[in-house]
Design a protein around this motif. Structure first.
Motif, PDB file in Angstrom:
ATOM      1  N   MET A   1      17.549 -23.375 -69.837  1.00 14.84           N
ATOM      2  CA  MET A   1      17.091 -22.758 -68.601  1.00 14.84           C
ATOM      3  C   MET A   1      17.616 -23.563 -67.430  1.00 14.84           C
ATOM      4  O   MET A   1      17.558 -24.786 -67.453  1.00 14.84           O
ATOM      5  N   SER A   2      18.124 -22.859 -66.467  1.00 16.80           N
ATOM      6  CA  SER A   2      18.478 -23.539 -65.229  1.00 16.80           C
ATOM      7  C   SER A   2      18.413 -22.536 -64.082  1.00 16.80           C
ATOM      8  O   SER A   2      18.282 -21.333 -64.315  1.00 16.80           O
ATOM      9  N   GLY A   3      18.474 -23.063 -62.884  1.00 19.16           N
ATOM     10  CA  GLY A   3      18.396 -22.188 -61.723  1.00 19.16           C
ATOM     11  C   GLY A   3      19.185 -22.740 -60.560  1.00 19.16           C
ATOM     12  O   GLY A   3      19.545 -23.913 -60.533  1.00 19.16           O
ATOM     13  N   MET A   4      19.468 -21.849 -59.628  1.00 19.94           N
ATOM     14  CA  MET A   4      20.112 -22.270 -58.375  1.00 19.94           C
ATOM     15  C   MET A   4      19.430 -21.525 -57.244  1.00 19.94           C
ATOM     16  O   MET A   4      19.066 -20.361 -57.393  1.00 19.94           O
ATOM     17  N   ARG A   5      19.292 -22.198 -56.130  1.00 19.53           N
ATOM     18  CA  ARG A   5      18.772 -21.509 -54.950  1.00 19.53           C
ATOM     19  C   ARG A   5      19.879 -20.612 -54.385  1.00 19.53           C
ATOM     20  O   ARG A   5      21.054 -21.006 -54.404  1.00 19.53           O
ATOM     21  N   PRO A   6      19.536 -19.415 -53.923  1.00 21.85           N
ATOM     22  CA  PRO A   6      20.570 -18.490 -53.448  1.00 21.85           C
ATOM     23  C   PRO A   6      21.128 -18.901 -52.083  1.00 21.85           C
ATOM     24  O   PRO A   6      20.643 -18.475 -51.047  1.00 21.85           O
ATOM     25  N   GLN A 154       9.161 -25.459 -60.000  1.00 23.99           N
ATOM     26  CA  GLN A 154      10.317 -25.657 -60.888  1.00 23.99           C
ATOM     27  C   GLN A 154       9.853 -25.911 -62.327  1.00 23.99           C
ATOM     28  O   GLN A 154      10.464 -25.423 -63.277  1.00 23.99           O
ATOM     29  N   SER A 155       8.765 -26.645 -62.485  1.00 20.60           N
ATOM     30  CA  SER A 155       8.226 -26.875 -63.831  1.00 20.60           C
ATOM     31  C   SER A 155       7.807 -25.549 -64.456  1.00 20.60           C
ATOM     32  O   SER A 155       8.054 -25.309 -65.641  1.00 20.60           O
ATOM     33  N   ALA A 156       7.188 -24.700 -63.653  1.00 20.79           N
ATOM     34  CA  ALA A 156       6.791 -23.387 -64.174  1.00 20.79           C
ATOM     35  C   ALA A 156       8.023 -22.603 -64.628  1.00 20.79           C
ATOM     36  O   ALA A 156       8.030 -22.005 -65.700  1.00 20.79           O
ATOM     37  N   ASP A 157       9.088 -22.644 -63.823  1.00 21.66           N
ATOM     38  CA  ASP A 157      10.340 -21.952 -64.191  1.00 21.66           C
ATOM     39  C   ASP A 157      10.802 -22.362 -65.589  1.00 21.66           C
ATOM     40  O   ASP A 157      11.251 -21.541 -66.381  1.00 21.66           O
ATOM     41  N   ILE A 158      10.708 -23.649 -65.825  1.00 19.26           N
ATOM     42  CA  ILE A 158      11.263 -24.202 -67.052  1.00 19.26           C
ATOM     43  C   ILE A 158      10.310 -23.988 -68.231  1.00 19.26           C
ATOM     44  O   ILE A 158      10.689 -23.478 -69.283  1.00 19.26           O
ATOM     45  N   LEU A 159       9.033 -24.341 -68.004  1.00 20.95           N
ATOM     46  CA  LEU A 159       8.069 -24.346 -69.114  1.00 20.95           C
ATOM     47  C   LEU A 159       7.729 -22.931 -69.574  1.00 20.95           C
ATOM     48  O   LEU A 159       7.408 -22.710 -70.735  1.00 20.95           O
ATOM     49  N   ILE A 160       7.850 -21.980 -68.676  1.00 23.33           N
ATOM     50  CA  ILE A 160       7.469 -20.608 -69.023  1.00 23.33           C
ATOM     51  C   ILE A 160       8.402 -20.027 -70.092  1.00 23.33           C
ATOM     52  O   ILE A 160       8.031 -19.126 -70.831  1.00 23.33           O
ATOM     53  N   TYR A 161       9.621 -20.553 -70.187  1.00 22.73           N
ATOM     54  CA  TYR A 161      10.561 -20.075 -71.226  1.00 22.73           C
ATOM     55  C   TYR A 161      10.624 -21.012 -72.420  1.00 22.73           C
ATOM     56  O   TYR A 161      11.468 -20.841 -73.294  1.00 22.73           O
ATOM     57  N   GLU A 164      14.148 -25.936 -74.095  1.00 23.68           N
ATOM     58  CA  GLU A 164      14.343 -27.224 -74.752  1.00 23.68           C
ATOM     59  C   GLU A 164      15.230 -28.119 -73.916  1.00 23.68           C
ATOM     60  O   GLU A 164      15.015 -29.320 -73.835  1.00 23.68           O
ATOM     61  N   VAL A 165      16.246 -27.540 -73.325  1.00 21.56           N
ATOM     62  CA  VAL A 165      17.142 -28.353 -72.488  1.00 21.56           C
ATOM     63  C   VAL A 165      17.373 -27.676 -71.140  1.00 21.56           C
ATOM     64  O   VAL A 165      17.370 -26.448 -71.034  1.00 21.56           O
ATOM     65  N   THR A 196       6.458 -26.850 -74.109  1.00 23.18           N
ATOM     66  CA  THR A 196       7.520 -27.689 -74.663  1.00 23.18           C
ATOM     67  C   THR A 196       8.036 -28.654 -73.600  1.00 23.18           C
ATOM     68  O   THR A 196       8.319 -28.226 -72.481  1.00 23.18           O
ATOM     69  N   GLU A 197       8.145 -29.929 -73.948  1.00 23.11           N
ATOM     70  CA  GLU A 197       8.722 -30.897 -72.999  1.00 23.11           C
ATOM     71  C   GLU A 197      10.235 -30.715 -72.948  1.00 23.11           C
ATOM     72  O   GLU A 197      10.908 -30.914 -73.954  1.00 23.11           O
ATOM     73  N   PRO A 198      10.751 -30.344 -71.797  1.00 18.68           N
ATOM     74  CA  PRO A 198      12.197 -30.075 -71.716  1.00 18.68           C
ATOM     75  C   PRO A 198      13.006 -31.366 -71.579  1.00 18.68           C
ATOM     76  O   PRO A 198      12.551 -32.326 -70.961  1.00 18.68           O
ATOM     77  N   LYS A 199      14.179 -31.361 -72.174  1.00 17.74           N
ATOM     78  CA  LYS A 199      15.074 -32.520 -72.040  1.00 17.74           C
ATOM     79  C   LYS A 199      16.178 -32.191 -71.031  1.00 17.74           C
ATOM     80  O   LYS A 199      16.692 -31.083 -71.028  1.00 17.74           O
TER      81      LYS A 199
END
Ligand code: TRP
Ligand code: SF4
Length: 353
Positions: A1-6, A154-161, A164-165, A196-199
């Motif tokens: 999972m990753s993101g960018m601001r528009p 940002q944590s929600a963005d990551i943890l919701i899916y 893993e990385v 899940t704790e993301p790496k």
């Protein structure tokens, strides 16, 4: 999972720093790529007119670079309101001290207050008498709940899916550490391994200075965009920063960063990325056997062919006016399904249900 601001059109720094890595990760992982439009509001809440257009331009750059919407989930954060619900719940367990001590928050606050202050001063054609008052005001304007809570969202963005990385650059490491802390605290409070704790997956970024030798950045106006015409690309390459110590083609050059040429030659940095034969250029440069104009001309064909391939793929997506909307809508559905599953677990773990 990753993101960018528009932020709109991407430049080569964004490509080599993140996007290229996203594209290759698709072969190994199920990827989620988010347009983080809510994150854009954390600092830009007073300037939202460009959000929709900038989202479209950025997504087209992703697709042109090879992000594949068939394999990856390409979506807009604000299309999946579950992110907001999870961010709210995570906010309940996140101590303020974790956020206030986040180095990114401290630095950005200073950095952004400075730009806002400059903007305000330019607008008021500033007298010194109002200066201190305004600087406090600029700072206060950014001390918002939303901006302090940036890493919670940002944590929600990551943890919701259940990611893993997370491929990120160095600057995002403190945010990712916070995501791990929040996940750990959630699991220890409510039991089990719900989150899940993301790496972090650190992107090794080749150093790519901008056209003037400073760091490539949209705000410096020194960027090579991903979408350049053959003409604009050639113009930018031909005027790029090289080595100011070279007065004649026979002077020995300094292609790499060094005390004589601290930023290093921008053209050489591009040779290393686009020209398999870059080593020959380095030897010729150091020996004073090539002029900078000649060296730039040799770079043009390989860089232009990479840009042409990008341009074509991007245009094939842009030709259909509704294609980006379709991609985002398909992404929304897939993202929502996964997000909803995580939230059900979260609500049950917290005994809300
Ligand atoms: N904060 C990131 C940046 O500014 C953007 C972002 C938002 C992000 N959500 C994310 C990155 C989730 C990784 C994972 O670049
Ligand atoms: Fe840069 Fe090439 Fe000039 Fe050397 S010869 S300084 S590598 S442009």
């Amino acid at each position: 999972m990753s993101g960018m601001r528009p932020t709109g059109r991407l430049h080569l720094g964004n490509y080599w720093g993140a996007l290229k890595n996203w594209v290759s990760l698709q072969d190994k992982y199920q990827c989620y790529f988010a347009v983080a439009d809510w994150h854009m509001l954390t600092t830009g809440y007073d300037d939202t007119a460009g959000l929709v257009d900038n989202t479209r331009e950025m997504v087209l750059d992703w697709l042109g670079a090879g992000v594949d919407p068939e394999r990856s989930v390409v979506f807009r954060q604000s299309d999946v309101p579950e992110h907001a619900e999870l961010a709210l719940l995570l906010g309940m367990i996140t101590p303020l001290s974790w956020l206030e001590n986040n180095p990114t928050w401290k630095e950005q606050l200073q950095e952004l207050a400075k730009t806002k202050r400059e903007k305000m001063l330019a607008e008021t054609k500033g007298g010194t008498a109002v200066k201190t008052e305004e600087s406090t005001e600029a700072r206060e304007e950014l001390r918002t709940h939303g901006f302090l809570g940036y890493p919670v969202l940002q944590s929600a963005d990551i943890l919701i899916y259940g990611a893993e990385v997370v491929p990120v650059g160095q600057d995002q490491l403190p945010h990712l550490e916070l995501s791990r802390d929040i996940a750990r605290k959630f699991n220890s409070l409510y039991g089990g391994a719900v989150l899940t704790e993301p790496k972090p997956l650190l992107t090794e970024t080749p150093k790519l200075p901008g056209l003037d030798g400073r760091k490539m950045s949209k705000s410096y106006g020194n960027a090579i965009d991903l979408l350049e015409t053959a003409e604009s690309l050639s113009k930018k390459v031909m005027t790029a920063y090289t080595d100011p110590t070279r007065l004649r083609a026979t002077d020995p050059g300094h292609p790499e960063p060094c005390p004589e040429n601290p930023p290093g030659c921008t053209v050489f940095a591009l040779h290393k990325l686009y020209n398999p034969d870059w080593k020959t250029r380095e030897d010729e440069c150091r020996a004073g056997k090539i002029g900078c104009v000649g060296c730039k001309k040799i770079l043009l064909p390989p860089i232009e062919s990479a840009f042409a391939a990008f341009r074509e793929r991007r245009a094939s997506y842009a030709a259909d006016k509704t294609r980006v909307e379709q991609v985002l809508e398909a992404g929304r559905k897939k993202a929502k399904a996964t997000a909803e599953r995580t939230l059900e677990k979260v609500r049950r773990a917290m005994k809300l249900r």
